[in-house]
Write a protein that holds these residues in place. Sequence first.
Motif, PDB file in Angstrom:
ATOM      1  N   SER A 384       0.842  -1.260   0.001  1.00  0.00           N
ATOM      2  CA  SER A 384      -0.011  -0.117   0.041  1.00  0.00           C
ATOM      3  C   SER A 384       1.059   1.236  -0.040  1.00  0.00           C
ATOM      4  O   SER A 384       0.678   2.333  -0.647  1.00  0.00           O
ATOM      5  N   ASN A 385       1.896   1.286   0.604  1.00  0.00           N
ATOM      6  CA  ASN A 385       2.873   2.440   0.779  1.00  0.00           C
ATOM      7  C   ASN A 385       3.406   2.489  -0.620  1.00  0.00           C
ATOM      8  O   ASN A 385       3.672   3.751  -1.203  1.00  0.00           O
ATOM      9  N   ALA A 386       3.810   1.461  -1.569  1.00  0.00           N
ATOM     10  CA  ALA A 386       4.474   1.727  -2.599  1.00  0.00           C
ATOM     11  C   ALA A 386       3.254   2.243  -3.780  1.00  0.00           C
ATOM     12  O   ALA A 386       3.669   2.946  -4.628  1.00  0.00           O
ATOM     13  N   ALA A 440      -1.520  11.775  -5.228  1.00  0.00           N
ATOM     14  CA  ALA A 440      -2.591  12.260  -5.855  1.00  0.00           C
ATOM     15  C   ALA A 440      -3.141  13.228  -5.243  1.00  0.00           C
ATOM     16  O   ALA A 440      -3.526  14.348  -5.775  1.00  0.00           O
ATOM     17  N   ASP A 441      -4.039  13.200  -3.931  1.00  0.00           N
ATOM     18  CA  ASP A 441      -4.534  14.070  -3.053  1.00  0.00           C
ATOM     19  C   ASP A 441      -4.515  13.720  -1.841  1.00  0.00           C
ATOM     20  O   ASP A 441      -4.088  12.546  -1.194  1.00  0.00           O
ATOM     21  N   ALA A 442      -4.843  14.554  -0.902  1.00  0.00           N
ATOM     22  CA  ALA A 442      -4.664  14.292   0.618  1.00  0.00           C
ATOM     23  C   ALA A 442      -5.385  13.249   1.068  1.00  0.00           C
ATOM     24  O   ALA A 442      -5.067  12.265   1.814  1.00  0.00           O
ATOM     25  N   SER A 443      -6.675  12.777   0.510  1.00  0.00           N
ATOM     26  CA  SER A 443      -7.367  11.769   0.770  1.00  0.00           C
ATOM     27  C   SER A 443      -6.916  10.521   0.330  1.00  0.00           C
ATOM     28  O   SER A 443      -7.454   9.439   1.169  1.00  0.00           O
ATOM     29  N   THR A 444      -5.993  10.409  -0.424  1.00  0.00           N
ATOM     30  CA  THR A 444      -5.499   8.990  -1.054  1.00  0.00           C
ATOM     31  C   THR A 444      -4.543   8.599  -0.213  1.00  0.00           C
ATOM     32  O   THR A 444      -4.181   7.538  -0.115  1.00  0.00           O
ATOM     33  N   GLY A 445      -3.912   9.487   0.719  1.00  0.00           N
ATOM     34  CA  GLY A 445      -2.919   9.096   1.865  1.00  0.00           C
ATOM     35  C   GLY A 445      -3.386   8.579   2.797  1.00  0.00           C
ATOM     36  O   GLY A 445      -4.546   8.336   3.147  1.00  0.00           O
ATOM     37  N   GLY A 450       0.989   2.900   8.736  1.00  0.00           N
ATOM     38  CA  GLY A 450       1.250   1.407   7.939  1.00  0.00           C
ATOM     39  C   GLY A 450       2.689   0.929   8.176  1.00  0.00           C
ATOM     40  O   GLY A 450       2.835  -0.176   8.470  1.00  0.00           O
ATOM     41  N   LEU A 451       3.918   1.921   7.915  1.00  0.00           N
ATOM     42  CA  LEU A 451       5.050   1.554   8.126  1.00  0.00           C
ATOM     43  C   LEU A 451       5.292   1.111   9.514  1.00  0.00           C
ATOM     44  O   LEU A 451       6.009   0.297   9.900  1.00  0.00           O
ATOM     45  N   ALA A 452       4.786   1.886  10.383  1.00  0.00           N
ATOM     46  CA  ALA A 452       5.088   1.785  11.823  1.00  0.00           C
ATOM     47  C   ALA A 452       4.523   0.298  12.229  1.00  0.00           C
ATOM     48  O   ALA A 452       5.096  -0.349  13.207  1.00  0.00           O
TER      49      ALA A 452
END
Length: 511
Positions: A384-386, A440-445, A450-452
């Motif tokens: 998901s991070n990638a 893409a935008d703030a909502s997609t982040g 996740g990494l933590a």
Amino acid sequence: MTGTRTRPRRRPRATRTRLLLLVGATLVVVCGATALTTALFQRAYVMGEFDGRVVNAAERSLGGAALHPSSSTYLGFLRDDGHPSGMLAARLSGDGKVLSAAVVMQDAPPRDLDAAQQAALTGLRADGSQHTRAVPGLGAYRVTVLRSGGVQVLTGLPTADVENMLGRLVLVEAAVAAAGLVVAGSVCAVVVRRQLRPLGRVAATAAEVARTPLGPGDTLTRVPAYDTDPDSEAGQVGAALDHLLERVRHSEELVRSGEERMRRFLADASHELRTPLASIAGYAELVNRGTGVVDPVLAWRRVSAESARMTALVEDLLLLARLDEGNPLRTARVDLAALVAEAVWEARSADSGHDWQLELPLETQALVIGDAPLLRRAVTALLSNARTHTPVGTRVVISVEPLGDHWVIGVRDDGPGISPTLLPAVFERFTRADSSRSRADASTGGSGLGLATAAAIAAAHGGRITVESAPGRTEFRIRLPRAMESGPEKGADADVRAAALPPRPRRQLVK
């Protein structure tokens, strides 16, 4: 009823005082024993020499008396020159009775002894041994009896001069010993004081540190470098205290850093929860008004989406809390190859804009002991991070490969990379990529967890996660310990395997 009186505890003496008392007592004992031994040796030596003089005088007297064997009372030899003043001589009968006795006087003829004085000399045998007798009016004498034929002569010398000399020697030795004790005690006091001075400074430093309040901005006093010499005991204590103070300072910094992270964590979590709550409240208010500005179906969809987002965030926080507490995992033998393959298929289904590729080991299972849902969640977080932080068309390669006694899951992409300023904190909670990672935008982040979460899951399985990033190449690697080929399972019903998958080559492109 009378209470029991408690005796007050004696205040312990300082180390310096105890050392001085111990050294002083030792010196007194040693000096006393030395002086006593010396005095006894000197007395034995002097008395031995004096007994030799007594024997010589007796032999001379016997020779003079032997010249007149027919006269049993003859003492004329005492008038000859060379006899010391105070020497006495006596003629004895066969049974040791004194027949006649006289004492040599200085500058005067020999003087006969009276009956009491003669009685003090009675009863000695002619065996050549020396005896001490107290003669009334004359003092102590060292006497011996010699015999030649029928002549027996008793000869004695006064011991007053010898005793006086021995007394003076004892006084001199006592004075020297006392002076030596004073000098040695003074030297020891100076040495002990100088040797304990570093320990005193260390104790003063410890006392000052104990009085110093530990608060923000407070600096702990450190032990001076010259008091941390490892070659001395005081230096070792100083070095240990200095090391302890350094650990206290480091622990204090860790506590403050942890408090700061906790405050930041709470602030970020509150912000993340407040955003969907505000959206939900806004749509609910618009629907309640019934103004027709917002379609109820659209509002319901947005409320559902924000609720799911908030639920996912809360679940991530609860999972991190459980992992931080070290709760035991539901472990089984997990095939990482199958787990990663399924995660990649799901990522490909969710996002066809990226070039997903899979590399798996040939004809072998990548077995580890772990919690399969948690490991899948960690892999999903990396994918998901990638997907979130790289542009469309980026190639993402997911691999599983052996490395010593570990299996390594790698997620590599050829995106723009992670900013060097962000890289050290990439596994901290609520860390988000900056503009160097495309979004893409703030909502997609994501929420920044996740990494933590992936790092916490790897640590809970005895592994670790690392990242290397540069423009055009970013790679995350999770290292997990291998499972024994025939080891027992731990609390699972069955292995997680890739039974449904066909034999796979070393590199497989997922379509």
